[in-house]
Design a protein around this motif. Structure first.
Motif, PDB file in Angstrom:
ATOM      1  N   SER A 502       0.587  -1.015  -0.337  1.00  0.00           N
ATOM      2  CA  SER A 502      -0.298  -0.217   0.160  1.00  0.00           C
ATOM      3  C   SER A 502       1.066   1.346   0.466  1.00  0.00           C
ATOM      4  O   SER A 502       0.276   2.341  -0.325  1.00  0.00           O
ATOM      5  CB  SER A 502      -0.556   0.388   0.943  1.00  0.00           C
ATOM      6  OG  SER A 502      -1.775  -1.084   1.149  1.00  0.00           O
ATOM      7  N   ASP A 506       0.690   3.661  -2.936  1.00  0.00           N
ATOM      8  CA  ASP A 506      -0.658   3.502  -2.590  1.00  0.00           C
ATOM      9  C   ASP A 506      -1.799   3.289  -3.476  1.00  0.00           C
ATOM     10  O   ASP A 506      -2.824   3.733  -3.444  1.00  0.00           O
ATOM     11  CB  ASP A 506      -0.861   5.574  -2.282  1.00  0.00           C
ATOM     12  CG  ASP A 506      -2.343   6.375  -1.560  1.00  0.00           C
ATOM     13  OD1 ASP A 506      -2.057   5.601  -1.096  1.00  0.00           O
ATOM     14  OD2 ASP A 506      -2.401   7.289  -2.348  1.00  0.00           O
ATOM     15  N   LYS A 508      -4.740   0.764  -2.731  1.00  0.00           N
ATOM     16  CA  LYS A 508      -5.833  -0.170  -1.245  1.00  0.00           C
ATOM     17  C   LYS A 508      -6.510  -1.675  -1.888  1.00  0.00           C
ATOM     18  O   LYS A 508      -6.941  -1.728  -2.811  1.00  0.00           O
ATOM     19  CB  LYS A 508      -7.133   1.055  -1.006  1.00  0.00           C
ATOM     20  CG  LYS A 508      -6.327   2.593  -0.556  1.00  0.00           C
ATOM     21  CD  LYS A 508      -5.864   2.491   0.539  1.00  0.00           C
ATOM     22  CE  LYS A 508      -5.403   4.218   0.891  1.00  0.00           C
ATOM     23  NZ  LYS A 508      -4.169   4.192   1.274  1.00  0.00           N
ATOM     24  N   PHE A 525      -6.158  -8.406  -2.841  1.00  0.00           N
ATOM     25  CA  PHE A 525      -5.527  -7.002  -3.448  1.00  0.00           C
ATOM     26  C   PHE A 525      -5.770  -7.209  -5.625  1.00  0.00           C
ATOM     27  O   PHE A 525      -5.563  -8.295  -5.745  1.00  0.00           O
ATOM     28  CB  PHE A 525      -4.219  -6.310  -3.777  1.00  0.00           C
ATOM     29  CG  PHE A 525      -3.433  -5.356  -2.426  1.00  0.00           C
ATOM     30  CD1 PHE A 525      -3.967  -3.979  -2.494  1.00  0.00           C
ATOM     31  CD2 PHE A 525      -2.976  -6.430  -1.806  1.00  0.00           C
ATOM     32  CE1 PHE A 525      -3.581  -3.761  -1.327  1.00  0.00           C
ATOM     33  CE2 PHE A 525      -2.704  -5.843  -0.414  1.00  0.00           C
ATOM     34  CZ  PHE A 525      -2.372  -4.830  -0.282  1.00  0.00           C
TER      35      PHE A 525
END
Length: 573
Positions: A502, A506, A508, A525
């Motif tokens: 993450s 970045d 999520k 993910f």
């Protein structure tokens, strides 16, 4: 009727026989029957309770007391089934003189009467009360004659010279163990002796030869050389095969506690003695392993029998894999059963199976994986078993080799090619069938509830006619399109990995489940959202397989972990 100051120790049978002799009965059994007592079927089944039943008869109790039949006699000793012969052993000279049956005669190691220097003989139950024997001490019924005197065995003379009972017990224990190793002395499976069933002459021969061998200071070296020469044709299986049971032999020879002497020119006599014991017919009346005798009467084949446990060590696999190999006929067994220690194989068949290019004693190759190093998680992920992989490896369906002498401890190992294993796993993955929720949880390395959550999210699909059955295509699609971060699936704590991914770009996760506020249990993910740099933070399942490793003891493994800053990091780098 027991005297605390007695010097004569007799058996319960001896007491009953003395009373029977007093009344003129030809055996203790007839005495008991005459007063309405059911006699025991074996001499050693006579007990204090049997004597008490006799003394319940007031006439017998009065006669024994008034005639002092048991004066200064101790009969509280009980028979021990492992230390005393089951056959009734007597000195006929003592019995002719009216001496009661000695308790000491029944000790396995006792074969001579110390008073008359005559061998003890097995007796039938009527012999005690015969008073019309000839000078040759011949029993009329069984016609067994024996010499008047004989030479006391050297081991018995040494035994009598020892002071304490502890020294005597230690000496006899070591002598018996050494004698057991002499029965078929070059076999892979040692033979235990049924000492309590042997005749005194058999016991005398075995223990005297063991005492003779144990006095050789160089016995271990001599014996080992004979064994290694006998096993020379299976050297392809390595040190582990040729040296089976040699460590135990070393322990036994070190335990010998009687005087030794250095033998130089006379070692041939010791060699000939061991060879003669090995070449002798299989002594079915001596050894207790009846299963081996039932399946094999050939002395040479008998010699090369091994157990399933031994076969597992030579293949470098757990014993349960050997069981599966026997069931599938990959390995030919002499006796096949579920218990590896009871299974019987011919080690030469194992040699034949492994002979050729798939046996390697060279340095470990990085492109091969030790079968025992493949974690269970891999098998669960691809719905495989170690037995399946071992089966395919030994049949040639999977490229493999057996490495012999792979460590300083000479441990063999079955190894499979990394590329072949990956191909097998890919094939297993492509052939995956529809799974239950529980099985799906194992494949994804998660739990039942997480699979249900994935179903609700539409990330997995169940069968329309059976909601408890997960469609195999949906499982494959989920693994292809989504990255599952899980402690079980990635061999490490998932929270640290998820945070690294993450923080990298970045990204999520689309799904997270927490076991507690600080520990991540399950993170998903979407792969299309991850950059190559994010993927670098994920431990690769096969990365640690390519790392050269050596089989080390548990202590060394622990020491290695203590010196490593991250005990898991070296597996993936």
């Amino acid at each position: 009727m027991t005297s605390n100051n007695s010097t004569l120790q007799t058996t319960a049978w001896g007491v009953c026989a003395a009373i029977a002799d007093f009344y003129g009965f030809t055996s203790p059994a007839r005495l008991l029957s005459s007063v309405g007592i059911t006699p025991p079927t074996r001499w050693y089944a006579y007990s204090l309770e049997t004597i008490d039943l006799l003394f319940a008869n007031k006439t017998i109790a009065y006669d024994v007391k008034s005639n002092e039949l048991l004066k200064d006699v101790c009969y509280t000793f009980t028979y021990h089934k492992y230390a005393h012969s089951q056959s009734l052993k007597v000195c006929k000279h003592c019995l002719k003189e009216g001496v009661l049956h000695h308790f000491e005669w029944q000790a396995v190691e006792t074969t001579m009467c110390s008073k008359h220097r005559t061998p003890l003989t097995e007796s039938c139950s009527h012999m005690y009360v015969e008073d019309s024997w000839s000078d040759s001490i011949r029993c009329k019924a069984c016609c067994i004659s024996m010499p008047e005197t004989a030479t006391m065995p050297k081991y018995e003379r040494y035994l009598n010279s020892l002071g304490s009972d502890e020294e005597k017990a230690s000496f006899i224990s070591t002598l018996e163990v050494l004698a057991e190793r002499m029965i078929r002395p070059f076999d892979f499976i040692p033979s235990s002796i049924r000492w309590t069933k042997l005749a005194p002459s058999q016991i005398m021969t075995l223990l005297e030869d063991a005492f003779y061998l144990g006095g050789n200071e160089n016995l271990l070296e001599l014996w080992q050389n004979l064994i290694l020469n006998h096993r020379g044709n299976i050297e392809i299986l390595g040190h582990a095969a040729t040296h089976i049971e040699l460590a135990r032999l070393q322990t036994i020879t070190k335990r010998t506690c009687w005087p030794r002497h250095n033998v130089k020119g006379g070692k041939v006599a010791y060699e000939n003695l061991l060879v003669s014991y090995h070449q002798a017919p299989i002594p079915s009346e001596v050894i207790s392993e009846k299963v081996r005798l039932r399946y094999c009467q050939q002395p040479e084949s008998f010699s090369f029998m091994i157990t399933g446990v031994m076969a597992g060590k030579l293949l470098g696999v757990p014993p349960k894999i050997v069981t599966e190999l026997l069931k599938s006929n990959i390995l030919k067994g002499i006796h096949v059963c579920q218990q590896p220690d009871k299974q019987l194989l011919d080690i030469r068949e194992l040699k034949q199976l492994l002979s050729g290019s798939n046996v390697d004693s060279a340095l470990q190759k990085n492109d091969y994986i030790n079968l025992n190093d493949i974690p269970n998680v891999i098998y669960e992920l691809y719905d495989l078993t170690p037995e399946t992989v071992a089966n395919k490896a030994l049949t040639g369906d999977l490229k493999s080799l057996v490495r012999v002498n792979s460590t300083v401890h000479y441990i063999n190992s079955l190894q499979v090619s990394t590329e072949s294993l990956k191909s097998l796993l890919k094939q297993a993955w492509d052939n995956l069938k529809d799974c239950s929720i529980t099985k799906t949880a194992k494949i994804l390395r998660t739990n039942f509830q997480i699979v249900c959550d994935l179903l609700e999210q539409g990330l997995l699909r169940s069968q329309s006619d059976n909601p408890n059955l997960i469609d195999a295509d949906s499982i494959r699609k989920f693994v292809d399109e989504y990255l599952l971060v899980n402690r079980k699936a990635t061999f490490s704590q998932s929270r640290n990995i998820a945070q690294k991914i993450s923080s990298c770009c970045d990204v999520k996760p689309i799904l997270s489940t927490y076991r507690n506020p600080t520990t991540t249990e399950f993170v998903v993910f979407k792969k299309s959202e991850l950059s190559p740099c994010c993927i670098q933070h994920i431990p690769k399942r096969f990365a640690h397989f390519a790392t050269p490793r050596v089989d080390l003891s548990k202590n060394i493994r622990l020491l290695f972990s203590n010196f490593s800053e991250d005990s898991n990091e070296h597996r993936y780098s």
